[in-house]
Design a protein around this motif. Structure first.
Motif, PDB file in Angstrom:
ATOM      1  N   VAL A  58     -31.227  26.490 -35.825  1.00  0.00           N
ATOM      2  CA  VAL A  58     -32.286  27.381 -36.304  1.00  0.00           C
ATOM      3  C   VAL A  58     -33.169  26.585 -37.249  1.00  0.00           C
ATOM      4  N   THR A  59     -34.437  26.447 -36.884  1.00  0.00           N
ATOM      5  CA  THR A  59     -35.332  25.616 -37.690  1.00  0.00           C
ATOM      6  C   THR A  59     -36.240  26.419 -38.611  1.00  0.00           C
ATOM      7  N   ASP A  60     -36.582  27.635 -38.237  1.00  0.00           N
ATOM      8  CA  ASP A  60     -37.504  28.416 -39.059  1.00  0.00           C
ATOM      9  C   ASP A  60     -36.925  29.796 -39.366  1.00  0.00           C
ATOM     10  N   ALA A  61     -35.737  29.813 -39.938  1.00  0.00           N
ATOM     11  CA  ALA A  61     -35.096  31.078 -40.297  1.00  0.00           C
ATOM     12  C   ALA A  61     -35.878  31.748 -41.420  1.00  0.00           C
ATOM     13  N   PRO A  62     -35.973  33.077 -41.392  1.00  0.00           N
ATOM     14  CA  PRO A  62     -36.684  33.759 -42.475  1.00  0.00           C
ATOM     15  C   PRO A  62     -35.934  33.587 -43.803  1.00  0.00           C
ATOM     16  N   ARG A  63     -36.682  33.636 -44.876  1.00  0.00           N
ATOM     17  CA  ARG A  63     -36.084  33.525 -46.200  1.00  0.00           C
ATOM     18  C   ARG A  63     -35.653  34.912 -46.652  1.00  0.00           C
ATOM     19  N   THR A  79     -41.203  36.042 -43.992  1.00  0.00           N
ATOM     20  CA  THR A  79     -41.449  35.287 -42.764  1.00  0.00           C
ATOM     21  C   THR A  79     -42.884  34.779 -42.765  1.00  0.00           C
ATOM     22  N   ASP A  80     -43.230  34.044 -41.733  1.00  0.00           N
ATOM     23  CA  ASP A  80     -44.617  33.584 -41.587  1.00  0.00           C
ATOM     24  C   ASP A  80     -45.565  34.740 -41.286  1.00  0.00           C
ATOM     25  N   HIS A  81     -45.017  35.874 -40.894  1.00  0.00           N
ATOM     26  CA  HIS A  81     -45.831  37.025 -40.496  1.00  0.00           C
ATOM     27  C   HIS A  81     -45.939  38.085 -41.581  1.00  0.00           C
TER      28      HIS A  81
END
Length: 143
Positions: A58-63, A79-81
């Motif tokens: 998993v490279t971009d797991a939400p914080r 998240t990025d969104h």
């Protein structure tokens, strides 16, 4: 009397030789306006960047963040969104996502304490919760 004259002379000299930039004066005023004297600081009790074990692949797991102030807990996923979160125990509240001077965004909380924002924080952010007479402010974090 002599001290007052000296102080006024120094103020005038500073105003001419080293004036405070207008943007800095405005930033100071905005920072003071954001300050809530009666606000309770919510302590960061969990941050997935620090406390969670990494998941392989998993490279971009939400914080994931958890804040606690007294009996109130706020769980937030960044998240990025945008933001997704829940206020526990569920209660009506107004939540503002703070991102600096004059960039507070209102977020609605439903009856189950859930909230979301379609705008991801860019840079440092904090949450301000108003639950009736209580004001709770989270620590500032970088997204």
């Amino acid at each position: 009397m002599a001290d007052a004259v000296l102080e006024e002379g120094l103020r005038q000299a500073a105003a001419v030789l080293d004036p405070v930039p207008d943007f800095l004066r405005q930033l100071a005023l905005d920072a003071y306006a954001l300050h809530d004297l009666d606000a309770q600081l919510a302590e960061l009790t969990f941050d997935s960047l620090v406390d969670a074990l990494p998941v392989r692949g998993v490279t971009d797991a939400p914080r994931m963040l958890t804040f606690r102030a007294g009996e109130v807990t706020v769980d937030v996923e960044v998240t990025d969104h945008g933001l997704i979160g829940q206020l526990l125990p569920p209660q009506s509240a107004r939540i503002e996502v703070l991102g600096g001077p004059q960039t507070a965004r209102q977020v609605t909380v439903d009856t189950l304490g859930r909230f979301s924002s379609d705008t991801a924080p860019a840079g440092p952010f904090a949450l301000r919760l108003r639950t009736g007479a209580e004001v709770i402010v989270t620590e500032w974090l970088r997204a």
